[in-house]
Design a protein around this motif. Structure first.
Motif, PDB file in Angstrom:
ATOM      1  N   ILE A  58       0.924  -1.182  -0.033  1.00 34.75           N
ATOM      2  CA  ILE A  58      -0.082   0.043  -0.002  1.00 34.75           C
ATOM      3  C   ILE A  58       0.935   1.031   0.026  1.00 34.75           C
ATOM      4  CG2 ILE A  58      -1.750   1.163   1.151  1.00 34.75           C
ATOM      5  CD1 ILE A  58      -2.877  -1.133   2.443  1.00 34.75           C
ATOM      6  N   PRO A  59       1.033   2.030  -1.224  1.00 38.65           N
ATOM      7  CA  PRO A  59       1.826   3.436  -1.264  1.00 38.65           C
ATOM      8  C   PRO A  59       1.162   4.355  -0.710  1.00 38.65           C
ATOM      9  CG  PRO A  59       0.661   2.836  -3.190  1.00 38.65           C
ATOM     10  CD  PRO A  59       0.290   1.692  -2.472  1.00 38.65           C
ATOM     11  N   ASP A  60       1.763   5.465  -0.615  1.00 44.15           N
ATOM     12  CA  ASP A  60       1.270   6.817  -0.404  1.00 44.15           C
ATOM     13  C   ASP A  60       0.446   7.410  -1.560  1.00 44.15           C
ATOM     14  OD1 ASP A  60       1.771   7.147   2.630  1.00 44.15           O
ATOM     15  OD2 ASP A  60       3.829   6.858   1.900  1.00 44.15           O
ATOM     16  N   ILE A  61       1.285   7.085  -2.491  1.00 42.34           N
ATOM     17  CA  ILE A  61       0.312   7.559  -3.860  1.00 42.34           C
ATOM     18  C   ILE A  61       0.846   6.809  -4.924  1.00 42.34           C
ATOM     19  CG2 ILE A  61       2.566   9.078  -4.384  1.00 42.34           C
ATOM     20  CD1 ILE A  61       0.509  11.409  -5.178  1.00 42.34           C
TER      21      ILE A  61
ATOM     22  N   LYS B   9       2.934  18.936  -7.462  1.00 42.82           N
ATOM     23  CA  LYS B   9       1.824  18.307  -7.128  1.00 42.82           C
ATOM     24  C   LYS B   9       1.619  17.174  -6.154  1.00 42.82           C
ATOM     25  CE  LYS B   9      -0.379  19.713 -11.639  1.00 42.82           C
ATOM     26  NZ  LYS B   9      -1.174  19.278 -12.782  1.00 42.82           N
ATOM     27  N   ILE B  10       2.766  16.287  -6.307  1.00 45.34           N
ATOM     28  CA  ILE B  10       2.890  15.339  -5.348  1.00 45.34           C
ATOM     29  C   ILE B  10       3.008  15.678  -3.986  1.00 45.34           C
ATOM     30  CG2 ILE B  10       4.374  13.567  -4.689  1.00 45.34           C
ATOM     31  CD1 ILE B  10       5.448  12.989  -7.478  1.00 45.34           C
ATOM     32  N   ASN B  11       3.832  16.757  -3.635  1.00 48.43           N
ATOM     33  CA  ASN B  11       3.960  17.117  -2.438  1.00 48.43           C
ATOM     34  C   ASN B  11       2.566  17.855  -1.765  1.00 48.43           C
ATOM     35  OD1 ASN B  11       6.600  16.666  -1.848  1.00 48.43           O
ATOM     36  ND2 ASN B  11       7.291  18.489  -2.799  1.00 48.43           N
ATOM     37  N   ASN B  12       1.932  18.400  -2.456  1.00 45.82           N
ATOM     38  CA  ASN B  12       0.658  18.998  -2.369  1.00 45.82           C
ATOM     39  C   ASN B  12      -0.602  18.027  -2.037  1.00 45.82           C
ATOM     40  OD1 ASN B  12       1.521  21.733  -2.715  1.00 45.82           O
ATOM     41  ND2 ASN B  12       0.492  22.096  -4.591  1.00 45.82           N
ATOM     42  N   ILE B  13      -0.691  17.024  -2.764  1.00 44.86           N
ATOM     43  CA  ILE B  13      -1.377  16.093  -2.521  1.00 44.86           C
ATOM     44  C   ILE B  13      -1.324  15.122  -1.149  1.00 44.86           C
ATOM     45  CG2 ILE B  13      -2.355  13.732  -3.281  1.00 44.86           C
ATOM     46  CD1 ILE B  13      -2.046  14.792  -6.221  1.00 44.86           C
ATOM     47  N   LEU B  14       0.186  14.797  -1.233  1.00 43.23           N
ATOM     48  CA  LEU B  14       0.581  14.111   0.243  1.00 43.23           C
ATOM     49  C   LEU B  14       0.297  14.990   1.424  1.00 43.23           C
ATOM     50  CD1 LEU B  14       3.864  12.231  -1.334  1.00 43.23           C
ATOM     51  CD2 LEU B  14       1.368  11.437  -0.785  1.00 43.23           C
ATOM     52  N   ALA B  15       0.525  16.122   1.410  1.00 45.92           N
ATOM     53  CA  ALA B  15       0.365  16.982   2.442  1.00 45.92           C
ATOM     54  C   ALA B  15      -1.032  17.061   2.742  1.00 45.92           C
ATOM     55  CB  ALA B  15       0.651  18.755   2.066  1.00 45.92           C
TER      56      ALA B  15
ATOM     57  N   VAL C 213     -10.034  10.535 -10.750  1.00 53.94           N
ATOM     58  CA  VAL C 213      -8.324  10.609 -10.572  1.00 53.94           C
ATOM     59  C   VAL C 213      -7.987  11.916 -10.017  1.00 53.94           C
ATOM     60  CG1 VAL C 213      -6.426  11.028 -12.042  1.00 53.94           C
ATOM     61  CG2 VAL C 213      -7.789   9.214 -12.605  1.00 53.94           C
ATOM     62  N   ASN C 214      -6.896  12.121  -8.991  1.00 56.68           N
ATOM     63  CA  ASN C 214      -6.678  13.418  -8.358  1.00 56.68           C
ATOM     64  C   ASN C 214      -5.892  14.356  -9.079  1.00 56.68           C
ATOM     65  OD1 ASN C 214      -6.444  10.738  -6.182  1.00 56.68           O
ATOM     66  ND2 ASN C 214      -7.612  12.515  -5.165  1.00 56.68           N
TER      67      ASN C 214
ATOM     68  N   PHE D  35      -7.616   0.825  -0.861  1.00 62.86           N
ATOM     69  CA  PHE D  35      -7.120   1.713  -1.826  1.00 62.86           C
ATOM     70  C   PHE D  35      -7.831   2.893  -2.136  1.00 62.86           C
ATOM     71  CE2 PHE D  35      -5.239  -2.172  -3.620  1.00 62.86           C
ATOM     72  CZ  PHE D  35      -3.717  -1.921  -3.187  1.00 62.86           C
ATOM     73  N   ASN D  36      -9.074   2.862  -1.510  1.00 58.04           N
ATOM     74  CA  ASN D  36      -9.972   4.344  -1.590  1.00 58.04           C
ATOM     75  C   ASN D  36      -9.366   5.422  -1.422  1.00 58.04           C
ATOM     76  OD1 ASN D  36     -12.175   2.690  -2.397  1.00 58.04           O
ATOM     77  ND2 ASN D  36     -13.112   2.330  -0.389  1.00 58.04           N
ATOM     78  N   THR D  37      -8.446   5.571  -0.497  1.00 55.98           N
ATOM     79  CA  THR D  37      -7.871   6.896  -0.078  1.00 55.98           C
ATOM     80  C   THR D  37      -6.505   6.964  -0.494  1.00 55.98           C
ATOM     81  OG1 THR D  37      -7.154   5.880   1.954  1.00 55.98           O
ATOM     82  CG2 THR D  37      -9.231   7.110   1.998  1.00 55.98           C
ATOM     83  N   ILE D  38      -5.930   6.112  -1.300  1.00 57.44           N
ATOM     84  CA  ILE D  38      -4.705   6.355  -2.262  1.00 57.44           C
ATOM     85  C   ILE D  38      -4.922   7.371  -3.165  1.00 57.44           C
ATOM     86  CG2 ILE D  38      -2.752   5.399  -3.330  1.00 57.44           C
ATOM     87  CD1 ILE D  38      -3.412   4.289  -0.195  1.00 57.44           C
ATOM     88  N   PRO D  39      -4.217   8.618  -3.377  1.00 53.51           N
ATOM     89  CA  PRO D  39      -4.069   9.549  -4.247  1.00 53.51           C
ATOM     90  C   PRO D  39      -3.562   8.756  -5.445  1.00 53.51           C
ATOM     91  CG  PRO D  39      -3.362  10.463  -2.352  1.00 53.51           C
ATOM     92  CD  PRO D  39      -3.243   9.173  -2.069  1.00 53.51           C
ATOM     93  N   PHE D  40      -4.328   9.426  -6.795  1.00 48.72           N
ATOM     94  CA  PHE D  40      -3.775   8.712  -8.128  1.00 48.72           C
ATOM     95  C   PHE D  40      -3.639   9.756  -9.087  1.00 48.72           C
ATOM     96  CE2 PHE D  40      -4.108   6.253 -11.816  1.00 48.72           C
ATOM     97  CZ  PHE D  40      -3.773   4.981 -11.600  1.00 48.72           C
ATOM     98  N   ILE D  41      -2.367   9.936  -9.660  1.00 45.47           N
ATOM     99  CA  ILE D  41      -2.166  11.115 -10.813  1.00 45.47           C
ATOM    100  C   ILE D  41      -1.790  10.177 -12.180  1.00 45.47           C
ATOM    101  CG2 ILE D  41      -0.238  12.539 -11.396  1.00 45.47           C
ATOM    102  CD1 ILE D  41       0.116  13.437  -8.463  1.00 45.47           C
TER     103      ILE D  41
END
Length: 251
Positions: A49-52, A118-124, A102-103, A77-83
């Protein structure tokens, strides 16, 4: 408090692009697992399970859209951000991905700083929502790496402090060496002194950023932690044989 690196799953079938993105994400302190298509990714995600998740859209066997729709049916995986990343500029395709949930969406060719922001913003945002805090294994990783491979341990430290001015004494202390011992070990393995090794490590990173599409030289200076624009330009020309501007124009 130092936190553990975020875990990213990258799905990209273009080998050259994938290798470059993996290295650049690593140099920005992310832990990356790279899969070459949606089928491989789906299999990997069964036990990880990754963070993104960052996925190319057009891939063989299972494309990014199909992968997204499949994993969103799995509760964990419902809350895992996807780019999604793609060269497809069709508005309908892009709108469909966003409508699916898709996020975010990144168009190729993209600039590294766009992806990192974009990665940092979504993960924050994800971290704030989940209030998820985990211990940082970095010090243990560094110790293990130093036992296994001295150069790998040095590179891990340099990568983590890429944007800062490197304090050679701190690097030596973190590896339990004196400064002179560290310099001797570097010279023995690379025929460079420690200052030269650090400088060229940073310049190699700048070159990778340029080759991936970055054209803002001041951004390169900031990302590599050089003290000044002029020092970066002089060091770059001495190392590459061309100024940053001429190198970029030649691509």
């Amino acid at each position: 408090m130092i936190t553990a690196p975020f875990k990213i799953v990258l799905i990209e079938d273009d080998l050259n692009l994938g290798a470059s993105v993996v290295e650049l994400l690593f140099l920005n302190n992310f832990e990356v697992s790279w899969l070459k298509n949606g089928v491989e990714a789906l299999d990997y995600l069964q036990n990880n399970i990754p963070d993104i998740i960052i996925s190319d859209l057009m891939m063989p066997l299972m494309n990014g859209e199909e992968l997204f729709l499949k994993i969103r049916k799995i509760k964990k995986f419902n809350t895992i951000p996807f780019i999604i990343i793609t060269a497809n500029s069709n508005d309908e395709v892009r709108y469909r991905q966003l409508k699916n949930g898709v996020n975010d969406y990144i168009m190729k060719p993209f600039k590294v700083k766009e992806m990192i922001f974009k990665i940092n913003n979504i993960l924050a945002l994800k971290k704030q929502i989940e209030n998820k805090f985990t211990p940082d294994p970095f010090s243990k990783v560094t110790i293990k790496l130093s036992e296994k491979d001295f150069i790998l341990s040095i590179n891990a430290i340099l990568s983590k402090g890429m944007k800062s001015t490197m304090d050679i004494n701190e690097i030596a202390n973190s590896l339990h060496f004196s400064r002179s011992t560290l310099d001797k070990k570097i010279r023995k393995r690379t025929n460079k002194n420690i200052s030269q090794y650090i400088r060229e490590f940073k310049l190699d990173y700048a070159i990778k950023l340029i080759n991936l599409g970055e054209r803002n030289i001041q951004f390169l200076v900031d990302e590599t932690g050089f003290n000044s624009f002029s020092y970066f330009s002089t060091s770059f020309k001495n190392y590459v044989g061309q100024s940053p501007t001429d190198y970029i124009k030649a691509l």
